[in-house]
Design a protein around this motif. Sequence first.
Motif, short mmCIF file in Angstrom:
data_model
loop_
_atom_site.label_atom_id
_atom_site.label_comp_id
_atom_site.label_asym_id
_atom_site.label_seq_id
_atom_site.Cartn_x
_atom_site.Cartn_y
_atom_site.Cartn_z
N ARG A 76 0.88 -1.15 0.08
CA ARG A 76 0.12 -0.10 0.19
C ARG A 76 0.90 1.16 -0.01
N LEU A 77 2.00 1.33 0.58
CA LEU A 77 2.81 2.53 1.03
C LEU A 77 3.47 2.79 -0.39
N HIS A 78 3.76 1.51 -1.08
CA HIS A 78 4.54 1.80 -2.27
C HIS A 78 3.57 2.26 -3.41
N GLU A 123 3.89 6.12 -5.08
CA GLU A 123 3.82 6.35 -6.64
C GLU A 123 2.89 7.64 -6.88
N ARG A 124 1.69 7.41 -6.14
CA ARG A 124 0.61 8.46 -6.58
C ARG A 124 0.79 9.68 -6.16
N LEU A 125 1.47 9.80 -4.70
CA LEU A 125 1.99 11.08 -4.13
C LEU A 125 3.05 11.86 -4.91
N GLY A 126 3.72 11.05 -5.68
CA GLY A 126 4.76 11.86 -6.48
C GLY A 126 4.57 11.83 -7.96
N ALA A 127 3.35 11.74 -8.26
CA ALA A 127 2.68 12.05 -9.56
C ALA A 127 2.81 13.52 -9.96
N ASP A 128 2.78 14.05 -11.09
CA ASP A 128 2.69 15.21 -11.41
C ASP A 128 1.12 15.72 -11.19
N LEU A 171 -6.04 13.36 -1.68
CA LEU A 171 -5.64 12.34 -0.82
C LEU A 171 -6.80 11.38 -0.36
N ALA A 172 -8.13 11.88 -0.46
CA ALA A 172 -9.18 11.09 -0.13
C ALA A 172 -9.30 9.90 -1.00
N ARG A 173 -9.00 10.21 -2.30
CA ARG A 173 -9.18 9.11 -3.13
C ARG A 173 -8.00 8.08 -3.35
N VAL A 174 -6.84 8.64 -3.04
CA VAL A 174 -5.66 7.65 -2.73
C VAL A 174 -6.14 6.87 -1.75
#
Length: 280
Positions: free
Chosen positions: A227-229, A233-238, A243-246
């Motif tokens: 999950r953290l990986h 990836e999601r948090l580092g996207a352009d 955050l709620a969707r993630v």
Amino acid sequence: MPEEPVAPRAVDPIERAHLRDERGFSPPVHRFVPTPALADLVRRYWLPVWSLPPGRSTTQRVLQYPVCLLVVSDTYAHVVGPAAGLSTKELSGSGWAAGAMLQPGAGSLLLGGPVTITDTHVDLDTVTTLDGARLTESVREAMAPAPADGERQLEAVLAIEQAIGGLAPLDEEGLLVNALVEYVEGDPRVQRVGQICEKFALSERSLQRLAARRIGLSPKWLIQRRRLHEAAERLGADGEVDLARVAADLGYTDQAHFGRDWRRVTGLTPGAYAAQRRLP
């Protein structure tokens, strides 16, 4: 005509385990895939090479996989166990390292017994399953003259591969461990330890013992780390990050639960980490 020997080849995968520093920086890492004969033992070879300006330093932050690492640098040679939390290393000046990321089931072969070095390491020359001193010398001879040179890097990788090749083949239990970790890491629908038990026809107690012995971590940890990986990836996207969707996509009951998990391991809130990539 005889077939040409197969050698490790360079690759450039997206590595979501490596987090950026507070400036949004992560040092370059050169990666090689193993030859097919060692695919059960080695995930990849990795060689970070850095040269930072005087007075500049960076903290390398890694959400490690459930594996052991064999690492040789110009100053140390270690077998590193899996890190339950965040693995950090301060880099400054110029330097390099050459390492092998083993497959989950292979760590115990290198160590000659259960994986008991979680969150720590042992010196490579204390390992009895290969000649650590000779391997260290070979890697340093290859890398020291020009660590940024691709041919030198490949020579170092070949030395590591030759040494690890003596551990082959991986035993049946090790193959099972590789398969169950691949299942957890590759299927985001795996949210419960019971799903792993059902998939591989194991009782929860047997699974717990297997993971502790061969990986040094728990099955629950495997799911959380996947999950953290994905989160990294999601948090580092352009672009802006919802955050709620993630949190929902990763199977968390709510955003607060996701935020606690991320902060407990990384020391940052998800929003703070996402903002780092935009810093100058």
